[in-house]
Design a protein around this motif. Sequence first.
Motif, PDB file in Angstrom:
ATOM      1  N   VAL A   1      -8.462   1.017   5.382  1.00  0.00           N
ATOM      2  CA  VAL A   1      -7.518   0.539   4.369  1.00  0.00           C
ATOM      3  C   VAL A   1      -8.237  -0.288   3.302  1.00  0.00           C
ATOM      4  CG1 VAL A   1      -5.537  -0.989   4.002  1.00  0.00           C
ATOM      5  CG2 VAL A   1      -5.517   0.653   5.880  1.00  0.00           C
ATOM      6  N   ALA A   2      -9.190  -1.107   3.709  1.00  0.00           N
ATOM      7  CA  ALA A   2      -9.949  -1.905   2.736  1.00  0.00           C
ATOM      8  C   ALA A   2     -10.713  -1.000   1.781  1.00  0.00           C
ATOM      9  CB  ALA A   2     -10.911  -2.845   3.453  1.00  0.00           C
TER      10      ALA A   2
ATOM     11  N   SER B   1       0.321  -0.406   3.392  1.00  0.00           N
ATOM     12  CA  SER B   1      -0.674   0.664   3.301  1.00  0.00           C
ATOM     13  C   SER B   1      -0.844   1.437   4.590  1.00  0.00           C
ATOM     14  CB  SER B   1      -2.040   0.075   2.899  1.00  0.00           C
ATOM     15  OG  SER B   1      -1.988  -0.474   1.606  1.00  0.00           O
ATOM     16  N   ALA B   2      -0.474   0.852   5.732  1.00  0.00           N
ATOM     17  CA  ALA B   2      -0.674   1.520   7.011  1.00  0.00           C
ATOM     18  C   ALA B   2       0.155   0.836   8.086  1.00  0.00           C
ATOM     19  CB  ALA B   2      -2.151   1.507   7.404  1.00  0.00           C
TER      20      ALA B   2
ATOM     21  N   VAL C   1      -1.801  -4.280   2.929  1.00  0.00           N
ATOM     22  CA  VAL C   1      -1.066  -4.769   4.096  1.00  0.00           C
ATOM     23  C   VAL C   1      -1.004  -3.688   5.169  1.00  0.00           C
ATOM     24  CG1 VAL C   1       1.120  -5.671   4.972  1.00  0.00           C
ATOM     25  CG2 VAL C   1       0.339  -6.304   2.671  1.00  0.00           C
ATOM     26  N   ILE C   2      -1.433  -4.046   6.377  1.00  0.00           N
ATOM     27  CA  ILE C   2      -1.266  -3.189   7.549  1.00  0.00           C
ATOM     28  C   ILE C   2      -0.165  -3.795   8.402  1.00  0.00           C
ATOM     29  CG2 ILE C   2      -2.310  -2.259   9.649  1.00  0.00           C
ATOM     30  CD1 ILE C   2      -5.025  -2.441   8.306  1.00  0.00           C
ATOM     31  N   VAL C   3       0.907  -3.063   8.596  1.00  0.00           N
ATOM     32  CA  VAL C   3       2.034  -3.553   9.372  1.00  0.00           C
ATOM     33  C   VAL C   3       1.784  -3.300  10.857  1.00  0.00           C
ATOM     34  CG1 VAL C   3       4.467  -3.144   9.914  1.00  0.00           C
ATOM     35  CG2 VAL C   3       3.734  -3.342   7.536  1.00  0.00           C
ATOM     36  N   LEU C   4       1.989  -4.328  11.660  1.00  0.00           N
ATOM     37  CA  LEU C   4       1.855  -4.235  13.109  1.00  0.00           C
ATOM     38  C   LEU C   4       3.250  -4.179  13.724  1.00  0.00           C
ATOM     39  CD1 LEU C   4      -0.848  -6.991  13.422  1.00  0.00           C
ATOM     40  CD2 LEU C   4      -1.235  -4.555  13.819  1.00  0.00           C
TER      41      LEU C   4
ATOM     42  N   ARG D   1      -3.577   5.180  -1.491  1.00  0.00           N
ATOM     43  CA  ARG D   1      -3.302   6.555  -1.123  1.00  0.00           C
ATOM     44  C   ARG D   1      -2.033   6.693  -0.290  1.00  0.00           C
ATOM     45  NH1 ARG D   1      -8.425   9.625  -1.661  1.00  0.00           N
ATOM     46  NH2 ARG D   1      -7.682  11.210  -0.204  1.00  0.00           N
ATOM     47  N   THR D   2      -1.713   5.691   0.505  1.00  0.00           N
ATOM     48  CA  THR D   2      -0.494   5.777   1.295  1.00  0.00           C
ATOM     49  C   THR D   2       0.729   5.853   0.398  1.00  0.00           C
ATOM     50  OG1 THR D   2      -1.496   4.587   3.145  1.00  0.00           O
ATOM     51  CG2 THR D   2       0.891   4.652   3.078  1.00  0.00           C
ATOM     52  N   GLN D   3       0.734   5.068  -0.679  1.00  0.00           N
ATOM     53  CA  GLN D   3       1.843   5.161  -1.627  1.00  0.00           C
ATOM     54  C   GLN D   3       1.875   6.528  -2.300  1.00  0.00           C
ATOM     55  OE1 GLN D   3       1.910   1.658  -4.296  1.00  0.00           O
ATOM     56  NE2 GLN D   3       3.833   1.220  -3.260  1.00  0.00           N
ATOM     57  N   LEU D   4       0.713   7.112  -2.536  1.00  0.00           N
ATOM     58  CA  LEU D   4       0.678   8.462  -3.106  1.00  0.00           C
ATOM     59  C   LEU D   4       1.333   9.463  -2.159  1.00  0.00           C
ATOM     60  CD1 LEU D   4      -2.874   8.763  -4.738  1.00  0.00           C
ATOM     61  CD2 LEU D   4      -0.686   8.278  -5.855  1.00  0.00           C
ATOM     62  N   VAL D   5       1.100   9.296  -0.857  1.00  0.00           N
ATOM     63  CA  VAL D   5       1.717  10.182   0.117  1.00  0.00           C
ATOM     64  C   VAL D   5       3.239  10.050   0.058  1.00  0.00           C
ATOM     65  CG1 VAL D   5       1.928  10.741   2.563  1.00  0.00           C
ATOM     66  CG2 VAL D   5      -0.295  10.129   1.626  1.00  0.00           C
ATOM     67  N   VAL D   6       3.728   8.821   0.019  1.00  0.00           N
ATOM     68  CA  VAL D   6       5.171   8.587  -0.074  1.00  0.00           C
ATOM     69  C   VAL D   6       5.740   9.246  -1.331  1.00  0.00           C
ATOM     70  CG1 VAL D   6       6.962   6.838  -0.336  1.00  0.00           C
ATOM     71  CG2 VAL D   6       5.077   6.450   1.253  1.00  0.00           C
ATOM     72  N   LEU D   7       5.066   9.053  -2.462  1.00  0.00           N
ATOM     73  CA  LEU D   7       5.549   9.612  -3.725  1.00  0.00           C
ATOM     74  C   LEU D   7       5.537  11.137  -3.701  1.00  0.00           C
ATOM     75  CD1 LEU D   7       3.802   7.139  -6.194  1.00  0.00           C
ATOM     76  CD2 LEU D   7       6.259   7.302  -5.736  1.00  0.00           C
ATOM     77  N   ALA D   8       4.537  11.715  -3.063  1.00  0.00           N
ATOM     78  CA  ALA D   8       4.466  13.178  -2.968  1.00  0.00           C
ATOM     79  C   ALA D   8       5.661  13.729  -2.201  1.00  0.00           C
ATOM     80  CB  ALA D   8       3.164  13.602  -2.307  1.00  0.00           C
ATOM     81  N   TYR D   9       6.046  13.028  -1.131  1.00  0.00           N
ATOM     82  CA  TYR D   9       7.220  13.449  -0.369  1.00  0.00           C
ATOM     83  C   TYR D   9       8.509  13.176  -1.146  1.00  0.00           C
ATOM     84  CZ  TYR D   9       4.799  14.392   4.067  1.00  0.00           C
ATOM     85  OH  TYR D   9       4.017  14.930   5.057  1.00  0.00           O
TER      86      TYR D   9
END
Length: 235
Positions: free
Chosen positions: A123-124, A104-105, A83-86, A207-215
């Motif tokens: 993202v795909a 995801s973005a 999902v890409i949020v606009l 990977r976006t969720q990985l970034v969130v989890l890292a923070y």
Amino acid sequence: MMGHISVLVVDDHSLVRAGFRSILGDEDDIDVVGEAKDGAEAVEAAVRARPDVVLMDIRMARMDGLEATRLITADPRLRATKVIVLTTFDLDEYVFGALKAGASAFLLKGVEPPALIDAVRTVAGGDALLEPSATRRLIEAYVNGEQAASPAGFPLPSTLTAREVEILRLIAAGRTNTEIAEQLFISPLTCKSHVSRILMKLDARDRTQLVVLAYESGLVVPGQTSGLPGAPPQT
């Protein structure tokens, strides 16, 4: 090479949907497989079409994009759907909830066509879209708020190896697999295998969720990713 990318466009304005369909439909590798005017329709259409990517508006009647994103990312049938949020504002308060819901973005609605097309492809392909959108800044702002409410954070699982923790830190800094491989003197294929194991161990969608989890875990401190070796300066 990736095959055709299927996209579902969700927005409560028909002209906006038509605009996105026109932009994406001109690309040989992208197919717009459906449209929805609210979150409830989006969930139904996603289950029916199983798109690779959903372009999701936030503020809509009946069901907003935040709830729709949560339902889509929680549905095991849609595990591969991103999902890409606009959003109209690059620090829209609703976006913080979308992060937790599994988006995801994030892109501003005024994004230029080439950036929109690149975002869908990125993202795909399973990569985090940290630029040119404000995703990293959104993540940092979101995590700062989460840490203020629960400063203890949560520990990373002990099953992560030292190498995997190192790679997770670099993912949070916005590095691609190729950049990580070059920095750690490993092959891109080895790096990809490490990333796949990290995703599995952390039960993360992308990977976006990985970034969130890292923070969230405290592995990376907001505003300090520039301290990583070889990291570009933060602006």
